[in-house]
Every structure is written in C-alpha cells, then in structure tokens.
Write an enzyme that holds these catalytic residues in place. Structure first.
Site, mmCIF file in Angstrom:
data_model
loop_
_atom_site.group_PDB
_atom_site.id
_atom_site.type_symbol
_atom_site.label_atom_id
_atom_site.label_comp_id
_atom_site.label_asym_id
_atom_site.label_seq_id
_atom_site.Cartn_x
_atom_site.Cartn_y
_atom_site.Cartn_z
ATOM 1 N N CYS A 120 -22.622 -14.530 2.025
ATOM 2 C CA CYS A 120 -23.808 -13.734 1.693
ATOM 3 C C CYS A 120 -24.162 -12.839 2.876
ATOM 4 O O CYS A 120 -24.248 -13.307 4.014
ATOM 5 C CB CYS A 120 -24.979 -14.657 1.356
ATOM 6 N N HIS A 143 -6.828 -9.552 8.925
ATOM 7 C CA HIS A 143 -7.700 -8.761 8.055
ATOM 8 C C HIS A 143 -8.548 -9.617 7.126
ATOM 9 O O HIS A 143 -9.116 -9.113 6.161
ATOM 10 C CB HIS A 143 -6.856 -7.767 7.242
ATOM 11 N N PHE A 194 0.806 -1.215 0.000
ATOM 12 C CA PHE A 194 0.000 0.000 0.000
ATOM 13 C C PHE A 194 0.843 1.271 0.000
ATOM 14 O O PHE A 194 0.534 2.222 -0.689
ATOM 15 C CB PHE A 194 -0.924 0.021 1.234
ATOM 16 N N ASN A 252 12.773 -5.433 7.680
ATOM 17 C CA ASN A 252 11.995 -4.589 6.773
ATOM 18 C C ASN A 252 12.948 -3.817 5.871
ATOM 19 O O ASN A 252 14.117 -3.621 6.212
ATOM 20 C CB ASN A 252 11.120 -3.615 7.575
ATOM 21 N N ILE A 262 -4.235 -10.698 3.044
ATOM 22 C CA ILE A 262 -5.506 -11.382 2.771
ATOM 23 C C ILE A 262 -5.394 -12.322 1.578
ATOM 24 O O ILE A 262 -6.406 -12.792 1.063
ATOM 25 C CB ILE A 262 -6.633 -10.353 2.518
ATOM 26 N N ASP A 263 -4.162 -12.605 1.148
ATOM 27 C CA ASP A 263 -3.954 -13.349 -0.099
ATOM 28 C C ASP A 263 -3.902 -14.863 0.055
ATOM 29 O O ASP A 263 -3.917 -15.590 -0.939
ATOM 30 C CB ASP A 263 -2.677 -12.867 -0.786
ATOM 31 N N THR A 315 6.478 -5.278 7.276
ATOM 32 C CA THR A 315 5.407 -4.381 7.725
ATOM 33 C C THR A 315 6.007 -3.118 8.317
ATOM 34 O O THR A 315 7.027 -3.166 9.005
ATOM 35 C CB THR A 315 4.496 -5.053 8.762
#
Length: 239
Positions: free
Chosen positions: A129, A121, A35, A214, A105-106, A191
């Site tokens: 649904c 996440h 991001f 990192n 989330i992958d 991160t």
C-alpha cells in the site's frame, strides 16, 4: 552447440563460486515475452509506448490504465520455470552457485528452487500500500474487484517493481555487486546488457571466466572471455 556445451561444462566443473546474471531472455522459454525482440513488448502497438505506461508518472496520473496494461502484459500466472531456472537451482543445491542476479520480475527462479536471488527490478509477487505500507501478495491484486487494487486503509496497492523514472534498490544492488565481485565464474545470459544501471554490475567481476550466453550479440561481448550464441535454457540443460 556440442563444443559450446563442452566448454561450459568444463568451466562449471572447475568453479566453486558461480554467479548468474540474467535478463528477459531467461524467461522467454517459459512463454514470457521480452521487451526488445521482434515479438517483444516494444514491437507491439499501444495508445502509449510501454515505457510510458510503465513509468512512475503514468502510474500516479493514470492508475486505471496502468493496471490494465500491467495485468495484461506483465503478469503471467501460467508461466513455469524452464530448463535454465532448474539448472541454476540445481547448481545452488550442489553448492556450486552462490547467487542469481536477475532483471526479471516473474519470480520463476524462486519457483524453480533458487534461494539466493537478487531481484534488481522487484517482483510482481510483492505488492504494498502506498499509504500505509501494508504488504500484499499477487493473488490479492488479481482478485481485486476494482481495476486499481485498494488496501483496507483506502490507499492504492502497487506492485513492488521498479518503474521507469524510479531508482533501483540500493541494498539489492550492493549485495548483487558484492556477489559478482567474489565469483570465480560469472555467467551472463538472456540479456542484451543495454538496461542500466543493472547492466553495469558485470563490471564488478574481476575474474577471467566471464561467459555471455545470448541469442544475439551484446554491448559487452568485447569484454567477455567466452561468448556462446543460443537459447540459455537449451545450453544450460545440456551442461
């Protein structure tokens, strides 16, 4: 790099309960953009900011625009586990690593073979649904003839991911905190540690082997016992 790898190898060899806490940087080596980097999602131009399009309000009010953006920028079906995912899965098989805590989330940790993964996440691979709660996999969403996938009952099928304005799953957070509190070695990788409440989980670690890996400095570097600069996959692959 050689000295970094040597130090980390010694830490891993002397530990029996490793926990890994990772973010978007773990998956960038699999071709999934993060991001906040120069080429990240926040640096690209859209009609609305990404944090707006990935918000609960936007999902509710503009579902078609939400799903167009979500399909294009949040789902990477061609991505494969990289060296970091594979090494962590190896340590778990060897009985050295007890848990992976991820902000991603992958689903790449599971694809690599990791079993005990706490997805803070959520995951693009789980969908449900909003009306009746029926569960669907990612393939169902991708094969939907409509931009907004629909359940047999007519309700919208949404991804089981935490959107902006939504709270994290309390049970997953508690389990992750418990795992971190019991670790004798906590490795934090990929991160920037700026996304809360997830980033606050490392405060539950009370040991003296907190390693942060990192490419750039993080807000928690001052509290780390070891700081290693570089790509997480390149470093872990040599341990």
């Amino acid at each position: 790099m050689e000295n970094t790898v040597k130090v980390l190898r010694e830490l891993v060899e002397s530990s029996g309960n490793i926990v890994f806490f990772g973010g978007a940087g773990v998956s960038t080596e699999s071709g999934i953009p993060d991001f906040r980097s120069v080429d990240g999602l926040y640096s690209q131009k859209y009609a609305y900011p990404p944090e707006v399009m990935l918000s609960h309000t936007f999902f509710e009010n503009r579902p078609e625009e939400f799903f167009r953006f979500y399909r294009e920028k949040m789902i990477f079906t061609d991505a494969r586990p990289n060296a970091a995912h594979l090494k962590l899965a190896q340590w778990e098989r060897e009985g050295k690593l007890s848990a992976v805590v991820t902000q991603n989330i992958d689903g790449l940790h599971q694809a690599a073979g990791s079993r005990n993964v706490y997805e803070l996440h959520g995951s693009v691979h789980r969908n449900y649904c909003v009306r009746c709660g029926k569960k669907y996999d990612l393939d169902y969403v991708l094969r939907s003839p409509d931009i907004v996938p629909r359940c047999a009952c007519g309700g919208m099928v949404r991804p089981d991911v935490v959107l902006y304005e939504e709270v994290l799953d309390g049970e997953v957070m508690n389990k992750a905190a418990r795992a971190i509190s019991k670790a004798d070695l906590l490795i934090v990788g990929g991160t920037s540690l700026v996304v809360y409440p997830a980033a606050g989980l490392i405060r539950y670690y009370s040991g003296d082997k907190l390693v942060i890996i990192n490419k750039t400095p993080t807000l928690s570097d001052s509290g780390a016992d070891y700081i290693m600069e570089g790509k997480i996959g390149e470093i872990l692959s040599q341990v």
